[in-house]
Design a protein around this motif. Sequence first.
Motif, PDB file in Angstrom:
ATOM      1  N   SER A   1      50.769  35.790  62.462  1.00 30.94           N
ATOM      2  CA  SER A   1      49.695  36.590  63.056  1.00 30.94           C
ATOM      3  C   SER A   1      48.198  35.745  62.860  1.00 30.94           C
ATOM      4  N   GLY A   2      47.464  36.186  63.718  1.00 29.22           N
ATOM      5  CA  GLY A   2      45.984  35.774  63.501  1.00 29.22           C
ATOM      6  C   GLY A   2      45.439  35.943  62.225  1.00 29.22           C
ATOM      7  N   PHE A   3      45.872  37.314  61.718  1.00 34.71           N
ATOM      8  CA  PHE A   3      45.479  37.438  60.333  1.00 34.71           C
ATOM      9  C   PHE A   3      45.910  36.453  59.255  1.00 34.71           C
ATOM     10  N   THR A   4      47.217  36.044  59.389  1.00 32.27           N
ATOM     11  CA  THR A   4      47.736  35.276  58.298  1.00 32.27           C
ATOM     12  C   THR A   4      47.343  33.837  58.495  1.00 32.27           C
ATOM     13  N   SER A   5      46.949  33.454  59.882  1.00 37.19           N
ATOM     14  CA  SER A   5      46.467  32.000  59.960  1.00 37.19           C
ATOM     15  C   SER A   5      45.188  32.051  59.218  1.00 37.19           C
ATOM     16  N   ARG A   6      44.377  32.924  59.114  1.00 39.64           N
ATOM     17  CA  ARG A   6      43.074  32.668  58.644  1.00 39.64           C
ATOM     18  C   ARG A   6      43.289  32.616  57.032  1.00 39.64           C
ATOM     19  N   ILE A   7      44.002  33.600  56.645  1.00 39.79           N
ATOM     20  CA  ILE A   7      44.321  33.412  55.215  1.00 39.79           C
ATOM     21  C   ILE A   7      44.770  32.225  54.788  1.00 39.79           C
TER      22      ILE A   7
ATOM     23  N   CYS B   1      50.243  27.957  50.444  1.00 44.25           N
ATOM     24  CA  CYS B   1      49.147  28.698  50.753  1.00 44.25           C
ATOM     25  C   CYS B   1      49.224  30.422  50.828  1.00 44.25           C
ATOM     26  N   LEU B   2      50.434  30.654  51.398  1.00 44.30           N
ATOM     27  CA  LEU B   2      51.025  31.887  51.428  1.00 44.30           C
ATOM     28  C   LEU B   2      51.201  32.463  49.985  1.00 44.30           C
TER      29      LEU B   2
END
Length: 397
Positions: free
Chosen positions: A294-300, A321-322
């Motif tokens: 998701s876009g949310f996860t890519s930013r994280i 990173c996750l």
Amino acid sequence: MKMVKMSYSCRRRRWKLETAVLIFMLTLFVFIILQKDNKNNNTKSQNTLSKTKSNSRPLASPDVLLSSTYKCETNLSASNISGFSTLPKHTQDFLFYRHCRHFPMLLNNPGKCGGPENSADVFLLLVIKSSPPNYERREVLRKTWASERLENGVWIRTVFLSGTTGQSFEKERLNKLLEMENRENQDIIQWDFEDSFYNLTLKQVLFLEWMEKFCPDVHFLLNGDDDIFANTDNMVQYLKGLDDNDGSKHLFTGHLIQYVGPIREPASKYYIPVQIQESDSYPPYCGGGGFLLSGFTSRIIYNMSHSITLLPIDDVYMGMCLEKAGLKPVSHMGVKTAGLYVPSDKLDSYDPCYYREVLLVHRFLPHQIFIMWHEIHREDLVCGRKGFSDFVSKKFR
């Protein structure tokens, strides 16, 4: 009589004087009005020009343009690491330049998502890692699953990520190739670093930085190689069917790999010596051939990457990173980065019925991708044969 003539002469001179003053005043009045109008028109023109400039898309942001002068210095102290001299040259080079995260941008498409303010219009951004010589692969993908289109009511957009390859004239020719491709398709992002296996993580981090600037509100991303077969129609259907997630919540799914660690064998493509990572274990991650997030996860992931030292294996790095963010990747049975299992040697492993149901399969040649994409879209395709139905019931129910 003389007095009368003099009086008449005086009146006449006074009348001429008054007329001249009146004409002068009228002329001055008209001049002032014209000047005022001209000033207003200039102001309007400036406002219009200013508005036009503010609404137009820049070719590149100022910091990207400035980066063209940036040169990363070699970290010579890396040679003091114990056992450094015994490492392969590409491993030594990685350690010399591991700290480098900024490189000149050679090709950019800042308007790919309609500008940052309109990037929420993009539902699925296809992010494809591709080396400069892989022209045939990129061309086939543009004509098949990576074509930019409105699919099931939502927009799919595509970018190819590349570095540079070769020396001297060969490098110039390949850069020219990408420049010509980009002029025609507007879908390549290229930086001036060596496009190698050990620099895949660098490519990933540079893309996440680019996305933060130019496509911050994209809903979902497919991150993959240029030799995969991706059923992007199925991806859109899957992502649209997610419960309570429009890309604003965590999603990271693909072929899940866990309970593994670095390969210490120098002959392996995936060799990671202790000089690069001391730990003998990797966090859970999804195979780098292709995964959805998701876009949310890519930013994280982008935010976490600022404080995590680069590792050559890009998919493992994403898992790191996750893990630091307290998030986990999950498995999706439709993602087959290790290849598609066919239950019998008597069955055609390239039967389109197998691929009509999946999301992604790794390791396809360009001609195989082209044929398969058109095969799975055949209106007369029937997939009820014996063997296939059993396969589907086991793998994709």
